[in-house]
Motif scaffolding. Structure first.
Motif, PDB file in Angstrom:
ATOM      1  N   VAL A 153       0.792  -1.264   0.001  1.00  0.00           N
ATOM      2  CA  VAL A 153      -0.016   0.033  -0.067  1.00  0.00           C
ATOM      3  C   VAL A 153       0.793   1.084   0.241  1.00  0.00           C
ATOM      4  N   LEU A 154       0.808   2.125  -1.021  1.00  0.00           N
ATOM      5  CA  LEU A 154       1.657   3.308  -1.037  1.00  0.00           C
ATOM      6  C   LEU A 154       1.390   4.202   0.017  1.00  0.00           C
ATOM      7  N   VAL A 155       2.277   4.823   0.682  1.00  0.00           N
ATOM      8  CA  VAL A 155       2.069   5.912   1.308  1.00  0.00           C
ATOM      9  C   VAL A 155       3.080   7.406   1.071  1.00  0.00           C
ATOM     10  N   ALA A 156       2.866   8.458   1.494  1.00  0.00           N
ATOM     11  CA  ALA A 156       3.294   9.537   1.009  1.00  0.00           C
ATOM     12  C   ALA A 156       4.916   9.355   1.063  1.00  0.00           C
ATOM     13  N   GLY A 157       5.585   9.589  -0.158  1.00  0.00           N
ATOM     14  CA  GLY A 157       6.977   9.814  -0.161  1.00  0.00           C
ATOM     15  C   GLY A 157       7.515   8.303  -1.074  1.00  0.00           C
ATOM     16  N   ASP A 158       6.313   7.415  -1.337  1.00  0.00           N
ATOM     17  CA  ASP A 158       6.678   5.946  -1.921  1.00  0.00           C
ATOM     18  C   ASP A 158       6.928   6.370  -3.475  1.00  0.00           C
ATOM     19  N   SER A 159       7.594   5.638  -4.107  1.00  0.00           N
ATOM     20  CA  SER A 159       7.992   5.573  -5.426  1.00  0.00           C
ATOM     21  C   SER A 159       8.411   4.089  -5.903  1.00  0.00           C
ATOM     22  N   LEU A 160       7.923   3.957  -7.319  1.00  0.00           N
ATOM     23  CA  LEU A 160       8.215   2.448  -7.921  1.00  0.00           C
ATOM     24  C   LEU A 160       9.414   2.115  -7.637  1.00  0.00           C
ATOM     25  N   PRO A 161      10.574   2.978  -7.746  1.00  0.00           N
ATOM     26  CA  PRO A 161      12.003   2.544  -7.514  1.00  0.00           C
ATOM     27  C   PRO A 161      12.112   1.941  -5.909  1.00  0.00           C
ATOM     28  N   SER A 162      11.512   2.742  -4.966  1.00  0.00           N
ATOM     29  CA  SER A 162      11.521   2.542  -3.563  1.00  0.00           C
ATOM     30  C   SER A 162      10.924   1.171  -3.323  1.00  0.00           C
ATOM     31  N   VAL A 163       9.612   0.899  -3.960  1.00  0.00           N
ATOM     32  CA  VAL A 163       8.871  -0.257  -3.583  1.00  0.00           C
ATOM     33  C   VAL A 163       9.941  -1.301  -4.147  1.00  0.00           C
ATOM     34  N   ALA A 164      10.273  -1.061  -5.394  1.00  0.00           N
ATOM     35  CA  ALA A 164      11.248  -2.007  -5.931  1.00  0.00           C
ATOM     36  C   ALA A 164      12.504  -2.616  -5.063  1.00  0.00           C
ATOM     37  N   PHE A 165      13.003  -1.540  -4.653  1.00  0.00           N
ATOM     38  CA  PHE A 165      14.034  -1.803  -3.703  1.00  0.00           C
ATOM     39  C   PHE A 165      13.875  -2.451  -2.572  1.00  0.00           C
ATOM     40  N   ARG A 166      12.854  -2.184  -1.833  1.00  0.00           N
ATOM     41  CA  ARG A 166      12.234  -2.996  -0.565  1.00  0.00           C
ATOM     42  C   ARG A 166      11.909  -4.269  -1.017  1.00  0.00           C
ATOM     43  N   TRP A 205      11.908  -1.518 -11.078  1.00  0.00           N
ATOM     44  CA  TRP A 205      10.417  -0.856 -10.819  1.00  0.00           C
ATOM     45  C   TRP A 205       9.406  -1.154 -11.938  1.00  0.00           C
ATOM     46  N   ARG A 206      10.086  -1.273 -13.169  1.00  0.00           N
ATOM     47  CA  ARG A 206       9.249  -1.604 -14.493  1.00  0.00           C
ATOM     48  C   ARG A 206       8.237  -2.710 -14.246  1.00  0.00           C
ATOM     49  N   ALA A 207       8.797  -3.657 -13.660  1.00  0.00           N
ATOM     50  CA  ALA A 207       8.056  -5.042 -13.483  1.00  0.00           C
ATOM     51  C   ALA A 207       6.844  -4.628 -12.582  1.00  0.00           C
ATOM     52  N   ILE A 208       7.029  -4.013 -11.766  1.00  0.00           N
ATOM     53  CA  ILE A 208       5.779  -3.466 -10.716  1.00  0.00           C
ATOM     54  C   ILE A 208       4.645  -2.488 -11.446  1.00  0.00           C
ATOM     55  N   ALA A 209       5.367  -1.489 -12.562  1.00  0.00           N
ATOM     56  CA  ALA A 209       4.468  -0.556 -13.200  1.00  0.00           C
ATOM     57  C   ALA A 209       3.694  -1.588 -14.271  1.00  0.00           C
ATOM     58  N   ALA A 241       2.746  -4.856 -14.116  1.00  0.00           N
ATOM     59  CA  ALA A 241       1.810  -5.521 -13.313  1.00  0.00           C
ATOM     60  C   ALA A 241       0.404  -4.911 -12.551  1.00  0.00           C
ATOM     61  N   ASN A 242       0.633  -3.441 -12.712  1.00  0.00           N
ATOM     62  CA  ASN A 242      -0.259  -2.775 -12.101  1.00  0.00           C
ATOM     63  C   ASN A 242      -0.875  -1.779 -13.192  1.00  0.00           C
ATOM     64  N   ASP A 243      -0.307  -1.961 -14.525  1.00  0.00           N
ATOM     65  CA  ASP A 243      -0.894  -1.132 -15.587  1.00  0.00           C
ATOM     66  C   ASP A 243      -0.601   0.475 -15.496  1.00  0.00           C
ATOM     67  N   ILE A 244       0.502   0.887 -14.875  1.00  0.00           N
ATOM     68  CA  ILE A 244       0.923   2.172 -14.490  1.00  0.00           C
ATOM     69  C   ILE A 244       1.509   2.707 -15.691  1.00  0.00           C
ATOM     70  N   ASP A 245       1.056   3.823 -16.321  1.00  0.00           N
ATOM     71  CA  ASP A 245       1.706   4.361 -17.452  1.00  0.00           C
ATOM     72  C   ASP A 245       2.782   5.629 -17.088  1.00  0.00           C
ATOM     73  N   ASP A 246       2.074   6.388 -16.024  1.00  0.00           N
ATOM     74  CA  ASP A 246       2.901   7.336 -15.385  1.00  0.00           C
ATOM     75  C   ASP A 246       3.427   6.845 -13.884  1.00  0.00           C
ATOM     76  N   PRO A 247       4.635   6.606 -13.755  1.00  0.00           N
ATOM     77  CA  PRO A 247       5.250   6.192 -12.760  1.00  0.00           C
ATOM     78  C   PRO A 247       5.570   7.450 -11.702  1.00  0.00           C
ATOM     79  N   MET A 248       5.117   8.687 -12.106  1.00  0.00           N
ATOM     80  CA  MET A 248       5.493   9.818 -11.327  1.00  0.00           C
ATOM     81  C   MET A 248       4.250  10.343 -10.725  1.00  0.00           C
TER      82      MET A 248
END
Length: 253
Positions: free
Chosen positions: A201-214, A222-226, A228-235
């Motif tokens: 679950v995303l919290v303030a300050g999270d980014s896809l690279p930070s989630v991937a690193f964790r 991070w692209r694999a997570i994007a 899997a969730n159909d995220i076009d704009d990771p920002m």
């Protein structure tokens, strides 16, 4: 019926070995306990995280089994039986032992840990309030290995040592998990019983690279997570959004 697969750790460690100090890089096994989905559907990801049941000592081994169902139509006038037809598969099952010891403090920590395991066999308060009683969902994790979303089918606690007043200070618990039927949305059903996706679950300050690193120790995944969730704009990520995090095995595959 296929035989269960047994996974054994690279060398068992005795209680004495642990008491002398565990390696700093030792990965502890854990049962991550989640709320069941509010919808009650089995094809949904687990609900919010509730708590962790950490292993005091890593299991020496655990077994995973999965059975296929086959059937044959009766052929009364034939010399040979009909070819078998696939009728589906049973849920995967995982069985492990948890060793609990409190002889260093001689308190009721063993009883409390056993009671915590027993709560996994009881419907959660939220699910009862929504008229869809369900026990919590659990996921077994050990290092980079992630198990399938499951429910605790049974817990058997065997107390083996007591204080003079009768308080148990050592126990061996046998925990049997059974896979929740149905597939998680977007999950590759051929990825294997121990490659189920986790959630975050995303919290303030999270980014896809930070989630991937964790999740993987590599922010570049991070692209694999994007995907899997159909995220076009990771920002543009909204806090509170639940992400599916593919298992590392899927990425390597």
């Amino acid at each position: 019926m296929p035989s269960p697969v047994t996974f054994t750790s690279a060398g068992s460690q005795s209680t004495a070995a642990y008491s002398s100090g565990a390696p700093s890089n030792l990965q502890r096994a854990v049962l991550k306990v989640h709320k069941p989905p509010q919808s009650g559907g089995t094809g949904q990801p687990p609900g919010d995280w509730l708590f962790d049941i950490e292993f005091q000592f890593n299991p020496k081994e655990f077994s995973v089994s999965k059975n296929a169902k086959w059937g044959r139509d009766a052929q009364p006038n034939a010399k040979k039986s009909a070819p078998p037809q696939f009728k589906g598969s049973d849920p995967a099952k995982l069985s492990l032992e948890m060793f609990i010891d409190a002889t260093d403090k001689m308190n009721d920590a063993v009883v409390k840990k056993v009671e915590q395991l027993f709560t996994c066999c009881v419907a959660t308060e939220d699910s009862r309030q929504h008229k869809k009683p369900s026990p919590p969902w659990v996921i077994f994790k050990w290092g980079g290995m992630t198990g399938f979303p499951a429910y605790v089918a049974s817990v058997t606690a065997k107390y083996t040592l007591f204080t003079p007043s009768g308080t148990p200070v050592r126990a061996v618990c046998t925990v049997n998990l059974e896979e929740i039927s149905g597939e998680l949305g977007g999950q590759n059903p051929t990825s294997g019983a121990l490659a189920a996706r986790d959630t975050h679950v995303l919290v303030a300050g999270d980014s896809l690279p930070s989630v991937a690193f964790r999740a993987y120790g590599d922010a570049g995944k991070w692209r694999a997570i994007a995907d899997a969730n159909d995220i076009d704009d990771p920002m543009r990520l909204r806090p509170g959004t639940r992400l599916l995090v593919p298992a590392l095995e899927e990425l390597d595959g």
